[in-house]
Design a protein around this motif. Structure first.
Motif, PDB file in Angstrom:
ATOM      1  N   THR A 208       1.342  -1.267   0.140  1.00 49.69           N
ATOM      2  CA  THR A 208       0.047   0.094  -0.089  1.00 49.69           C
ATOM      3  C   THR A 208       0.909   0.949   0.133  1.00 49.69           C
ATOM      4  O   THR A 208       0.701   1.961  -1.070  1.00 49.69           O
ATOM      5  CB  THR A 208      -1.143  -0.062   0.826  1.00 49.69           C
ATOM      6  N   THR A 211       1.983   1.564  -3.468  1.00 51.27           N
ATOM      7  CA  THR A 211       1.280   2.441  -4.303  1.00 51.27           C
ATOM      8  C   THR A 211       1.215   3.657  -4.302  1.00 51.27           C
ATOM      9  O   THR A 211       0.794   4.357  -5.142  1.00 51.27           O
ATOM     10  CB  THR A 211      -0.071   1.479  -4.251  1.00 51.27           C
ATOM     11  N   HIS A 214       3.931   5.669  -5.255  1.00 48.95           N
ATOM     12  CA  HIS A 214       3.992   5.761  -6.908  1.00 48.95           C
ATOM     13  C   HIS A 214       2.923   7.267  -7.546  1.00 48.95           C
ATOM     14  O   HIS A 214       3.132   7.472  -8.148  1.00 48.95           O
ATOM     15  CB  HIS A 214       3.513   5.099  -7.563  1.00 48.95           C
ATOM     16  N   GLN A 215       1.531   6.927  -6.808  1.00 51.07           N
ATOM     17  CA  GLN A 215       0.302   7.574  -6.756  1.00 51.07           C
ATOM     18  C   GLN A 215       0.899   9.161  -6.994  1.00 51.07           C
ATOM     19  O   GLN A 215       0.840  10.303  -7.571  1.00 51.07           O
ATOM     20  CB  GLN A 215      -0.766   7.624  -6.519  1.00 51.07           C
TER      21      GLN A 215
END
Length: 258
Positions: A208, A211, A214-215
């Motif tokens: 999590t 991710t 990255h976002q």
């Protein structure tokens, strides 16, 4: 009697890679000796010779280090692996094909005589070293009890119980109690890295976080691109904005035990 003995020897040869021959199993495996003596003690117990059953059970304890009450019911192809310090209570029932390691206790939490005080293990249950299964409930077919777990409630078929007190992890595949024998796989000591709830939780958090980083990086890059078009980069993008990813997810997963 001899057919059952051959079955017991074969199950040890199948599950213990250290077993090299039937003769070695017959002469050097205290788990097999404890089973044979328990059947003698259980026969005396069920025929009303209670003291004699307890006496044979006590002799077996001296010789093998495994204490099985003569009133306990033990199925076929049960393997007590190493098994020093195993205690099996009076009303316990062990199903066919179970594997029990050293230091296991199948105990009770009640003092009522005549009541079902000890657990019932279904078929092909693995109880790992040091586990304590306490109470008159059922552990379902194909279930696994992790090392040093303290199980105080029923375990569904095919599930895994780990921790103190034990947490029930659901079954991950279709090899449940109704599965064909070929679909079942034997897991030595019951639990693998995939069954570790702490490890699985940490891996989820790492995934999590990776991710999200990255976002966030994509958002800052998009803002930076839009700012450059309008000539206002300094106003929209802070100096400390993360425009590239630095989160080492693979390294952390390796530390957790990927």
């Amino acid at each position: 009697m001899f057919q059952r003995l051959r079955s017991d020897i074969q199950c040890i040869l199948d599950r213990d890679p250290a077993a090299r021959s039937a003769w070695e199993v017959m002469t050097c495996y205290p788990g097999l000796h404890a089973l044979v003596l328990h059947r003698l003690a259980h026969g005396c117990w069920t025929r009303g010779f209670k003291w004699l059953g307890r006496f044979v059970s006590n002799i077996a304890r001296w010789l093998t280090g495994i204490e099985i009450h003569p009133g306990a019911v033990v199925g076929e192809r049960v393997f007590f692996d190493h098994a020093m310090g195993v205690v099996v209570g009076e009303t316990a029932e062990i199903g066919d094909g179970c594997t029990i390691y050293q230091g296991v206790t199948l105990g009770g939490t009640s003092l009522y005589k005549g009541a079902k005080r000890h657990p019932t293990l279904g078929r092909d249950v693995v109880v790992s070293a040091g586990a304590k299964v306490l109470g008159g409930f059922t552990v379902g077919d194909g279930a696994k009890i992790g090392s040093n777990a303290v199980v105080l409630k029923p375990v569904p078929a095919g599930a895994t119980a780990v921790g103190i007190p034990a947490r029930i992890l659901p079954q991950k595949d279709a090899a449940g109690p109704g599965a064909a024998p070929a679909a079942r796989t034997f897991s030595a000591y019951g639990v693998t890295l995939e069954d570790d709830p702490v490890g699985q939780t940490l891996k989820g958090l790492i995934g999590t976080a990776s991710t999200q980083e990255h976002q966030i990086t994509l958002l800052w890059q998009a803002i930076e691109a839009l700012s450059e078009r309008g000539g206002r980069r300094g106003d929209c993008v802070p100096d400390g904005a993360a425009r590239c990813e630095n989160f080492e997810a693979e390294k952390l997963n390796a530390l957790v035990g990927k």
